[in-house]
Each structure stands twice: as structure tokens, then as C-alpha cells.
Design a protein around this motif. Structure first.
Motif, short mmCIF file in Angstrom:
data_model
loop_
_atom_site.label_atom_id
_atom_site.label_comp_id
_atom_site.label_asym_id
_atom_site.label_seq_id
_atom_site.Cartn_x
_atom_site.Cartn_y
_atom_site.Cartn_z
N HIS A 83 39.16 -44.54 29.45
CA HIS A 83 39.28 -44.71 28.00
C HIS A 83 38.01 -45.27 27.36
N ASN A 85 35.84 -43.63 25.64
CA ASN A 85 35.63 -43.06 24.31
C ASN A 85 36.33 -43.85 23.22
N ASP A 86 37.35 -44.63 23.62
CA ASP A 86 38.07 -45.46 22.65
C ASP A 86 37.14 -46.49 22.02
N GLN A 87 36.09 -46.85 22.76
CA GLN A 87 35.13 -47.84 22.27
C GLN A 87 34.09 -47.22 21.34
N LYS A 88 34.13 -45.90 21.18
CA LYS A 88 33.19 -45.17 20.34
C LYS A 88 31.74 -45.58 20.63
N LYS A 90 27.84 -45.66 21.05
CA LYS A 90 26.75 -45.04 20.30
C LYS A 90 25.55 -44.70 21.20
N PHE A 110 30.75 -37.15 25.45
CA PHE A 110 30.42 -38.15 24.42
C PHE A 110 29.52 -37.50 23.37
N GLU A 112 29.25 -37.66 20.20
CA GLU A 112 28.76 -38.46 19.08
C GLU A 112 27.74 -39.50 19.51
N ALA A 113 27.60 -39.72 20.80
CA ALA A 113 26.69 -40.75 21.31
C ALA A 113 25.31 -40.18 21.59
N ASP A 160 25.72 -49.08 25.39
CA ASP A 160 27.17 -49.26 25.49
C ASP A 160 27.69 -48.94 26.89
#
Length: 250
Positions: A83, A85-88, A90, A110, A112-113, A160
Motif C-alpha cells: 500500500h 501508493n496510499d502515501q502518494k 512524489k 507510480f 505520478e512520482a 519517499d
């Protein structure tokens, strides 16, 4: 970039990169059998010796096919269970030892990262022939940067998630391992994660690779290295009996 792997790509990679071991193994087997026949050793012992040699040559390929081609390792379903991706995230980092099969797949997981990829391979320190061969066929993620294992060119607490996927065991000495992990600790955010995937020097991998399991390190060795590098947590989960996922936080 095409992410779909070819059929049996994992086990064919293992066989290609380590073909010298198989050539030597077959030569030793042939010499040993010839010697046993010359000295008229009972057939029972000849069969025992032949079976032991063939086990040592074939079983690593069978287990490698299971782990890398049939278990879903490169589908990264095991990663989704964490999980992350729950931390979004960057900023994520993937560090390899000269052979990269995961960066393009990580980027797709990921999207968006920002992904930065580093390669710590050092021809003078990491001398295994298998790595040299692997580098010749490895995909190279755009802007992959060659680094020293004790110097990652990123700011403190800027990442991250750091991924070390079947790579960190190529750092053979404990001192270099700790220095490398200290750098990972330095660049990792306080609430970040470092995800390490490794075979271990344990009974399942002895069953799989016989004496070849000495190429890996025990859970105790990894835990000690992470602790000395300053990490506050070290949790293990299993992906097949032959691979461990270590999740650590600064």
C-alpha cells in the motif's frame, strides 16, 4: 517501453549470465564419472554422484523459473500489498547493481512520482562474471546515473521510497553494505520507506541453490546492517519461500 517479459526470461537470464558455472559443472561431472568407472566403483555410488551433480545444476534453474517467471514477481502484486501508493509518493529511487529489469515497471506503478535510477556497479569491487554479462543486455532507464555505493547525489530527506530489488547483495563486504545503507538512510524522508528484496542464506535457498546460496546473506546479517546504518525498523515478509521483502524506515 514494452513492459511485458518474454516467456522464461528469468530462468534464461540466470542460465546465460552463469553459463560458466554450468560448463565447469558438467566438465567436473564428466571427469568424476570417468574416474569412478576407471576405479570400478559400485554403480550405486556412481548414480548417487551423478544425481547430486545434476541436482545442483538443474534445481537452481527450476526454482529461478518459479520465482522469476511464474510467481508474479515482475507483476509487482507483492508491491501493491504494501500500500505504498496510499502515501502518494512524489520522489522514488531505484538502485541497481548494473542490471535493471524493474525501473520501467516501477514507473508504471507510480506514474505520478518522479523516478530516479542509480547504478552502483563498480568493476573493481563487483567482479562477478555474471554481472558483467548482465550489464551487456540490461535495459537502461533514461538518465540512469552511475554512482559510488557510499555516495548518492541527492539531498537529505528528499526521497519517499527507495527500492533495492535483488541488487544489494552484490555489495559483498559488511562495511560497504553499512556505508551504502547509511546513504539510503540519509536521503530517505523520516516517514519514507526502503524496500529491499533478496534471496537469503537460509534452508529454502540451500534447497534451491545448494552451495550457491552462499552468494546471499542471512536475515541476521541484513538486520544488523540496517541497524548499524541507523534505520529504526526492519520488517520481513515473504514472497515465495525463497525471497524476502524487507521494509525499513529511518
Amino acid at each position: 517501453m514494452e513492459l511485458k517479459r518474454r516467456k522464461f526470461q528469468g530462468v534464461l537470464n540466470i542460465l546465460s549470465f552463469n553459463r560458466h558455472f554450468y560448463v565447469i559443472g558438467l566438465m567436473v561431472l564428466a571427469f568424476t564419472l570417468a574416474a569412478l568407472l576407471f576405479f570400478k566403483v559400485p554403480n550405486f555410488w556412481i548414480w548417487i554422484v551423478a544425481a547430486a551433480f545434476l541436482y545442483g545444476l538443474i534445481m537452481p534453474l527450476v526454482i529461478s523459473a518459479y520465482v522469476y517467471d511464474f510467481s508474479g514477481y515482475y507483476d509487482f502484486k507483492w508491491l501493491k500489498k504494501l500500500h505504498l501508493n496510499d502515501q502518494k509518493p512524489k520522489q522514488i529511487v531505484n538502485i541497481n547493481a548494473g542490471f535493471d529489469e524493474t525501473s520501467f515497471i516501477l514507473k508504471s506503478n507510480f506514474p505520478e512520482a518522479t523516478l530516479k535510477v542509480f547504478d552502483f556497479y563498480n568493476a573493481k569491487q563487483h567482479t562477478e562474471l555474471a554481472i558483467v554479462r548482465a550489464r551487456k543486455v540490461s535495459m537502461v532507464y533514461p538518465d540512469t546515473l552511475q554512482i559510488k555505493s557510499d555516495e548518492i547525489p541527492l539531498e537529505d530527506q528528499s526521497v519517499d521510497i527507495i527500492f533495492l530489488l535483488s541488487a544489494a547483495h552484490e555489495i559483498r563486504t559488511h562495511k560497504e553494505k553499512v556505508a551504502f545503507l547509511r546513504e539510503c538512510h540519509r536521503i530517505c524522508k523520516p516517514n519514507g520507506n526502503i524496500i529491499t528484496v533478496e534471496h537469503l542464506r537460509d534452508f529454502p535457498n540451500f534447497f534451491a541453490f545448494t552451495i550457491g546460496f552462499t552468494h546471499f546473506f542471512s536475515k541476521k546479517v541484513w538486520e544488523k546492517a540496517f541497524q548499524e546504518a541507523g534505520f529504526s525498523s526492519f520488517e520481513e515478509s515473504k514472497f515465495t519461500p525463497f525471497m524476502s521483502i524487507f521494509t525499513s524506515r529511518p
